[in-house]
Design an enzyme around this catalytic site. Structure first.
Site, PDB file in Angstrom:
ATOM      1  N   GLY A 216     -55.691   8.848  59.141  1.00 36.42           N
ATOM      2  CA  GLY A 216     -57.147   9.091  59.179  1.00 36.42           C
ATOM      3  C   GLY A 216     -57.589   9.835  60.432  1.00 36.42           C
ATOM      4  CG  ASN A 286     -59.382   6.257  65.679  1.00 38.37           C
ATOM      5  OD1 ASN A 286     -60.325   6.764  65.089  1.00 38.37           O
ATOM      6  ND2 ASN A 286     -58.292   5.845  65.047  1.00 38.37           N
ATOM      7  CB  ALA A 287     -57.778   0.787  66.227  1.00 38.30           C
ATOM      8  CG  LEU A 295     -76.101 -12.311  57.740  1.00 36.26           C
ATOM      9  CD1 LEU A 295     -74.839 -12.058  58.561  1.00 36.26           C
ATOM     10  CD2 LEU A 295     -77.333 -12.112  58.620  1.00 36.26           C
ATOM     11  CG  ASN A 345     -74.543   1.314  55.321  1.00 39.07           C
ATOM     12  OD1 ASN A 345     -75.405   1.495  54.465  1.00 39.07           O
ATOM     13  ND2 ASN A 345     -73.343   1.837  55.250  1.00 39.07           N
ATOM     14  CE1 TYR A 351     -66.849   0.071  60.971  1.00 40.36           C
ATOM     15  CE2 TYR A 351     -68.934   1.073  60.338  1.00 40.36           C
ATOM     16  CZ  TYR A 351     -67.625   1.195  60.753  1.00 40.36           C
ATOM     17  OH  TYR A 351     -67.086   2.453  60.963  1.00 40.36           O
ATOM     18  CE  LYS A 355     -66.787   1.320  64.299  1.00 36.62           C
ATOM     19  NZ  LYS A 355     -65.666   1.855  65.101  1.00 36.62           N
ATOM     20  CB  THR A 388     -60.636   8.655  56.365  1.00 36.53           C
ATOM     21  OG1 THR A 388     -61.556   7.553  56.306  1.00 36.53           O
ATOM     22  CG2 THR A 388     -61.064   9.609  57.446  1.00 36.53           C
TER      23      THR A 388
HETATM   24  P1  NAD Z   1     -58.552   4.198  58.775  1.00 40.38           P
HETATM   25  O1  NAD Z   1     -58.655   2.855  58.147  1.00 40.38           O
HETATM   26  O2  NAD Z   1     -58.057   5.343  57.948  1.00 40.38           O
HETATM   27  O3  NAD Z   1     -57.647   4.117  60.092  1.00 40.38           O
HETATM   28  C1  NAD Z   1     -57.825   3.090  61.066  1.00 40.38           C
HETATM   29  C2  NAD Z   1     -56.522   2.904  61.816  1.00 40.38           C
HETATM   30  O4  NAD Z   1     -56.707   1.833  62.755  1.00 40.38           O
HETATM   31  C3  NAD Z   1     -55.362   2.493  60.887  1.00 40.38           C
HETATM   32  O5  NAD Z   1     -54.214   3.241  61.207  1.00 40.38           O
HETATM   33  C4  NAD Z   1     -55.192   1.014  61.190  1.00 40.38           C
HETATM   34  O6  NAD Z   1     -53.863   0.546  60.974  1.00 40.38           O
HETATM   35  C5  NAD Z   1     -55.591   0.967  62.663  1.00 40.38           C
HETATM   36  N1  NAD Z   1     -55.950  -0.399  63.060  1.00 40.38           N
HETATM   37  C6  NAD Z   1     -56.791  -1.246  62.409  1.00 40.38           C
HETATM   38  N2  NAD Z   1     -56.820  -2.438  63.030  1.00 40.38           N
HETATM   39  C7  NAD Z   1     -55.987  -2.356  64.095  1.00 40.38           C
HETATM   40  C8  NAD Z   1     -55.575  -3.263  65.104  1.00 40.38           C
HETATM   41  N3  NAD Z   1     -56.050  -4.522  65.131  1.00 40.38           N
HETATM   42  N4  NAD Z   1     -54.688  -2.853  66.034  1.00 40.38           N
HETATM   43  C9  NAD Z   1     -54.204  -1.571  66.016  1.00 40.38           C
HETATM   44  N5  NAD Z   1     -54.543  -0.667  65.074  1.00 40.38           N
HETATM   45  C10 NAD Z   1     -55.434  -1.048  64.125  1.00 40.38           C
HETATM   46  O7  NAD Z   1     -59.991   4.507  59.349  1.00 40.38           O
HETATM   47  P2  NAD Z   1     -60.689   5.893  59.749  1.00 40.38           P
HETATM   48  O8  NAD Z   1     -61.617   6.266  58.665  1.00 40.38           O
HETATM   49  O9  NAD Z   1     -59.688   6.865  60.224  1.00 40.38           O
HETATM   50  O10 NAD Z   1     -61.586   5.374  60.964  1.00 40.38           O
HETATM   51  C11 NAD Z   1     -61.215   5.517  62.329  1.00 40.38           C
HETATM   52  C12 NAD Z   1     -62.385   5.058  63.191  1.00 40.38           C
HETATM   53  O11 NAD Z   1     -63.543   5.830  62.872  1.00 40.38           O
HETATM   54  C13 NAD Z   1     -62.776   3.595  62.996  1.00 40.38           C
HETATM   55  O12 NAD Z   1     -63.152   3.045  64.242  1.00 40.38           O
HETATM   56  C14 NAD Z   1     -63.961   3.682  62.071  1.00 40.38           C
HETATM   57  O13 NAD Z   1     -64.796   2.562  62.183  1.00 40.38           O
HETATM   58  C15 NAD Z   1     -64.625   4.949  62.571  1.00 40.38           C
HETATM   59  N6  NAD Z   1     -65.514   5.573  61.594  1.00 40.38           N
HETATM   60  C16 NAD Z   1     -65.036   6.125  60.447  1.00 40.38           C
HETATM   61  C17 NAD Z   1     -65.930   6.723  59.568  1.00 40.38           C
HETATM   62  C18 NAD Z   1     -65.487   7.381  58.293  1.00 40.38           C
HETATM   63  O14 NAD Z   1     -66.333   7.918  57.576  1.00 40.38           O
HETATM   64  N7  NAD Z   1     -64.195   7.418  57.984  1.00 40.38           N
HETATM   65  C19 NAD Z   1     -67.300   6.742  59.845  1.00 40.38           C
HETATM   66  C20 NAD Z   1     -67.748   6.158  61.022  1.00 40.38           C
HETATM   67  C21 NAD Z   1     -66.844   5.596  61.889  1.00 40.38           C
END
Ligand code: NAD
Length: 447
Positions: A216, A286-287, A295, A345, A351, A355, A388
């Site tokens: 992602g 990023n994770a 709720l 949301n 979440y 954030k 993603t």
């Molecule tokens: P994703 O689920 O594809 O990837 C997240 C990654 O984080 C995965 O590889 C997962 O294994 C890793 N991870 C999760 N928990 C973990 C932990 N406890 N320790 C180590 N690694 C861990 O998600 P994404 O869509 O790539 O999102 C990445 C970031 O962007 C996140 O913080 C998400 O909240 C944020 N985000 C995403 C979007 C979107 O539209 N995709 C929108 C807003 C924010």
């Protein structure tokens, strides 16, 4: 993962239906390709203030061609307007005088940047005029269309030298999905000497930690920071070990498989970075996870796990890295927030709280880091709808609404978030501190 509606809207039947039913017609956004010039065309510069005279020279250092008079023929790829000299509401007419005659001469995916003075740093009628710029740029972002973007960069007095990396980002296709944003340069910074970074390999010799790096957005962050010269240390959970390892091998990087919420995770990460790499220059938190429920049905596990991964772990890891002096001078710490943390949301109280907490975390540390005077910055991105695995899990109807309700009528790509993070990570962005920039195609929801 692709945007099926966008693919359909470009097919012959799709084009016919879009035109006749008045449906959104998402433009194919230009994105940056490695080694290409930052801007493919001419940038027109205008305005009055502290920056206008130095702008052509500054753009030249980025390899960007500029002009101060609209070319007789051909399209313009970008506009930069110095509004730092506007000190009263009457003088705002200069915006219309500069922009109106050139709006029809813009190429597709053009870039508009207005430079102002942070309103909180001035007073009286100047404060009024500078604050007004925000309404102007946000509205222009919504009406400009054709994949073009509009931003406002507030540059504090004395921080003029810190504007280069930001212009390089905001004028290039690297900011494809960033629009209607307000950036502050030098408003929360004490270190005035800005390193001059290589335009194409600004992170050469730097170490970058990326959590959640196996897929992602995290995967793309690792790729883009490696493209910019960094050695990546990727972190992900043991279940993602094989994807993480193969990506890090491909990027000549290093990896650490652990759960960032583990009790000893901050110590293990700090120890690894110090012992193996001598420190870290870029930290990307990023994770992240979602565990959605309204709720009324929210259980402890959903609430606690989301808070632990998205907010508490970044806080504890950062604290450990800073306390142990693992973050090198001029380093950058980058949080990943979300539009949900700004607009809220349904089903995401956990979440969105986590954030919004990331934004609070940036606010709380930015001043401390500025007064420490080591040039370490903290900023965050707030992605909107990014295509993603996380968003593929969103139900179809919600996903469609999420993707279309923005000025670009489409979802963003992980690379759009990654490029924004790479701009923060650039050592030449050392006066960019305390910002939260939305990577959301100027979503209609939220601020
Ligand atoms: P994703 O689920 O594809 O990837 C997240 C990654 O984080 C995965 O590889 C997962 O294994 C890793 N991870 C999760 N928990 C973990 C932990 N406890 N320790 C180590 N690694 C861990 O998600 P994404 O869509 O790539 O999102 C990445 C970031 O962007 C996140 O913080 C998400 O909240 C944020 N985000 C995403 C979007 C979107 O539209 N995709 C929108 C807003 C924010």
């Amino acid at each position: 993962m692709s945007d099926k509606y966008q693919d359909f809207s470009r097919s012959p039947i799709g084009k016919f239906l879009v035109k006749n039913l008045g449906l959104p017609s998402p433009m194919k956004l230009e994105r940056y390709t490695e080694g290409a010039p930052l801007v493919d065309g001419t940038v027109l510069v205008g305005g009055t203030g502290r920056l206008v005279e130095s702008l052509p020279g500054l753009l030249d250092t980025l390899g960007i061609t500029s002009a101060t008079v609209k070319p007789e023929e051909g399209k313009v790829k970008g506009l930069v307007f110095d509004a730092t000299g506007l000190t009263s509401s009457a003088e705002l007419a200069a915006l219309r005088e500069f922009f109106t005659p050139v709006m029809r001469s813009l190429a597709p995916c053009a870039r508009v940047v207005v430079l102002g003075t942070p309103p909180e740093l001035v007073s009286g009628s100047e404060k009024v005029a500078q604050r007004a710029l925000e309404g102007f740029t946000r509205s222009l972002g919504k009406e400009i269309g054709r994949g073009s973007t509009v931003q406002l960069a507030y540059v504090a007095e004395g921080a003029e030298a810190g504007v280069t990396s930001t212009l390089g980002f905001l004028l290039s296709p690297k900011s494809a999905y960033v629009s209607g944003q307000v950036v502050r340069i030098g408003a929360q910074s004490t270190k005035a000497d800005v390193p001059v970074a290589d335009v194409f390999r600004p992170l050469e010799g730097k170490i970058a930690l990326v959590t959640g790096a196996s897929r992602g957005i995290g995967e793309e962050v690792a790729r883009v920071l490696a493209r910019d010269g960094a050695t990546i240390v990727g972190v992900d959970v043991p279940q993602a070990a094989s994807e993480l390892q193969s990506l890090m091998k491909e990027l000549d990087g290093d990896w650490l498989t652990l759960d960032i919420t583990g009790k000893d995770a901050p110590q293990r990460i700090a120890h690894h970075l110090k012992e193996k790499h001598g420190g870290v220059d870029v930290v990307v938190h990023n994770a992240g996870i979602t565990r959605d429920k309204k709720l009324a049905n929210m259980d402890d596990a959903r609430w606690d796990s989301v808070m632990a991964v998205n907010l508490t772990a970044p806080e504890l890891i950062t604290r450990e890295l800073l306390d142990r002096g693992v973050v090198n001078d001029n380093g950058s710490i980058i949080g990943v927030a979300s539009i949900a943390g700004i607009a809220g949301n349904v089903g995401q109280t956990n979440y969105a709280a986590s954030k919004a907490g990331v934004i609070g975390f940036v606010d709380s540390l930015a001043d401390d880091l500025a007064s420490a005077g080591k040039g370490i910055t903290i900023n965050a991105v707030a992605p909107g709808f990014i295509i993603t695995a996380m968003t593929a899990a969103v139900p179809f109807a919600t996903r469609e609404v999420g993707q279309r309700l923005n000025a670009m009528s489409q979802g963003g790509l992980p690379v759009d978030v990654a490029e924004t993070i790479a701009w923060y990570a650039n050592p030449a962005s050392s006066l960019v501190n305390g910002n939260v920039v939305r990577v959301c195609g100027q979503m209609m929801l939220g601020a």
